[in-house]
Each structure stands twice: as C-alpha cells, then as structure tokens.
Motif scaffolding. Structure first.
Motif, PDB file in Angstrom:
ATOM      1  N   HIS A 189       7.497 -39.464  64.279  1.00 43.14           N
ATOM      2  CA  HIS A 189       8.276 -38.784  63.089  1.00 43.14           C
ATOM      3  C   HIS A 189       8.006 -39.757  61.848  1.00 43.14           C
ATOM      4  N   LEU A 190       8.490 -41.185  62.306  1.00 42.81           N
ATOM      5  CA  LEU A 190       8.192 -42.325  61.149  1.00 42.81           C
ATOM      6  C   LEU A 190       6.738 -42.201  60.778  1.00 42.81           C
ATOM      7  N   ALA A 191       5.603 -41.897  61.657  1.00 46.98           N
ATOM      8  CA  ALA A 191       4.226 -41.971  61.229  1.00 46.98           C
ATOM      9  C   ALA A 191       4.059 -40.584  60.279  1.00 46.98           C
ATOM     10  N   GLN A 192       5.017 -39.769  60.207  1.00 49.98           N
ATOM     11  CA  GLN A 192       4.742 -38.755  59.189  1.00 49.98           C
ATOM     12  C   GLN A 192       5.757 -38.561  58.229  1.00 49.98           C
ATOM     13  N   ARG A 193       5.969 -39.915  57.720  1.00 50.68           N
ATOM     14  CA  ARG A 193       6.877 -40.079  56.421  1.00 50.68           C
ATOM     15  C   ARG A 193       6.382 -39.419  55.448  1.00 50.68           C
ATOM     16  N   PRO A 194       7.044 -38.623  54.659  1.00 51.29           N
ATOM     17  CA  PRO A 194       6.764 -37.719  53.465  1.00 51.29           C
ATOM     18  C   PRO A 194       6.811 -38.450  52.403  1.00 51.29           C
ATOM     19  N   TRP A 195       5.882 -38.246  51.332  1.00 49.97           N
ATOM     20  CA  TRP A 195       5.736 -39.202  50.042  1.00 49.97           C
ATOM     21  C   TRP A 195       6.832 -38.892  49.346  1.00 49.97           C
ATOM     22  N   GLY A 196       7.279 -39.949  48.388  1.00 51.03           N
ATOM     23  CA  GLY A 196       8.353 -40.087  47.701  1.00 51.03           C
ATOM     24  C   GLY A 196       9.741 -40.321  48.268  1.00 51.03           C
ATOM     25  N   GLU A 197      10.941 -39.949  47.580  1.00 48.38           N
ATOM     26  CA  GLU A 197      12.181 -39.871  47.833  1.00 48.38           C
ATOM     27  C   GLU A 197      12.519 -39.241  49.299  1.00 48.38           C
TER      28      GLU A 197
END
Length: 114
Positions: A86-94
């Motif tokens: 899930h850390l590898a799938q961090r979404p862009w932005g805030e």
C-alpha cells in the motif's frame, strides 16, 4: 514454519518499523469513525480485515518475543506485506484525509508520522 533466529529478528524489526503507531495511538484510532469506514469486511463478519489486524497487532506487541508463535510471525509478515504494497501505491497529492491513509492506519502504519 519455525524461523531461524536471524529471520525472526528481521521480521520483528521490520514489523516494528512499519507499525509506527504506538499502542495508545492505535487503540485511539480504532475508536474513530474514519477507522470504521474503510477496509474490506468478509462475508458474515462485522469488522474489516484491517481492524481485525490492528487488534492482532496490539496482541503481538504485548507478547514477549520468546512467547511469539508461528501464527504471530505469520501475521507480522502479513502486516509487512500489506504495508509495503500500500505504501507503494501512494496516491498523488495530499493524503491526510484519504481512505488510503486510513486503511494503512488500521494496519498500524501512519504514512504521515515521522
């Protein structure tokens, strides 16, 4: 699944690194509406897999290293894998108020915590 002592230490070290919420922080988080809003709930159950995992994390942390079972190590590995994926799938932005962060927090990891 008896682990070699070096492997067991490595699992405990990575588990401790990734589960960066303290016992008190994780317990408090589980009481929030945000914690209850995210995650997959298995058929026939009432609580998400992540919230069940959080309770297991709390139990494991309260267990002395010498008393950890194969099942404890299996769960620690599951937590490590979940957090890494899930850390590898961090979404862009805030990400402060995102389901992505809330889900990770149910698994003991706050990506905003330093």
């Amino acid at each position: 699944m008896h682990l070699h002592p070096d492997d067991a230490r490595a699992v405990r070290r990575e588990f401790a690194r990734l589960t960066n919420l303290t016992q008190a922080e994780l317990r408090a988080w589980l009481e929030t509406p945000q914690s209850k809003q995210v995650g997959m709930v298995r058929k026939g159950e009432h609580e998400s897999v992540g919230r069940q995992s959080a309770r297991r994390i709390l139990e494991i942390r309260d267990t002395p290293n010498d008393d950890l079972t194969d099942a404890d190590y299996a769960h620690m590995k599951k937590v490590i894998g979940y957090c890494r994926r899930h850390l590898a799938q961090r979404p862009w932005g805030e990400v402060a108020d995102t389901r992505w962060r809330y889900s990770l927090m149910n698994w003991g990891h706050d990506p905003l915590k330093r």
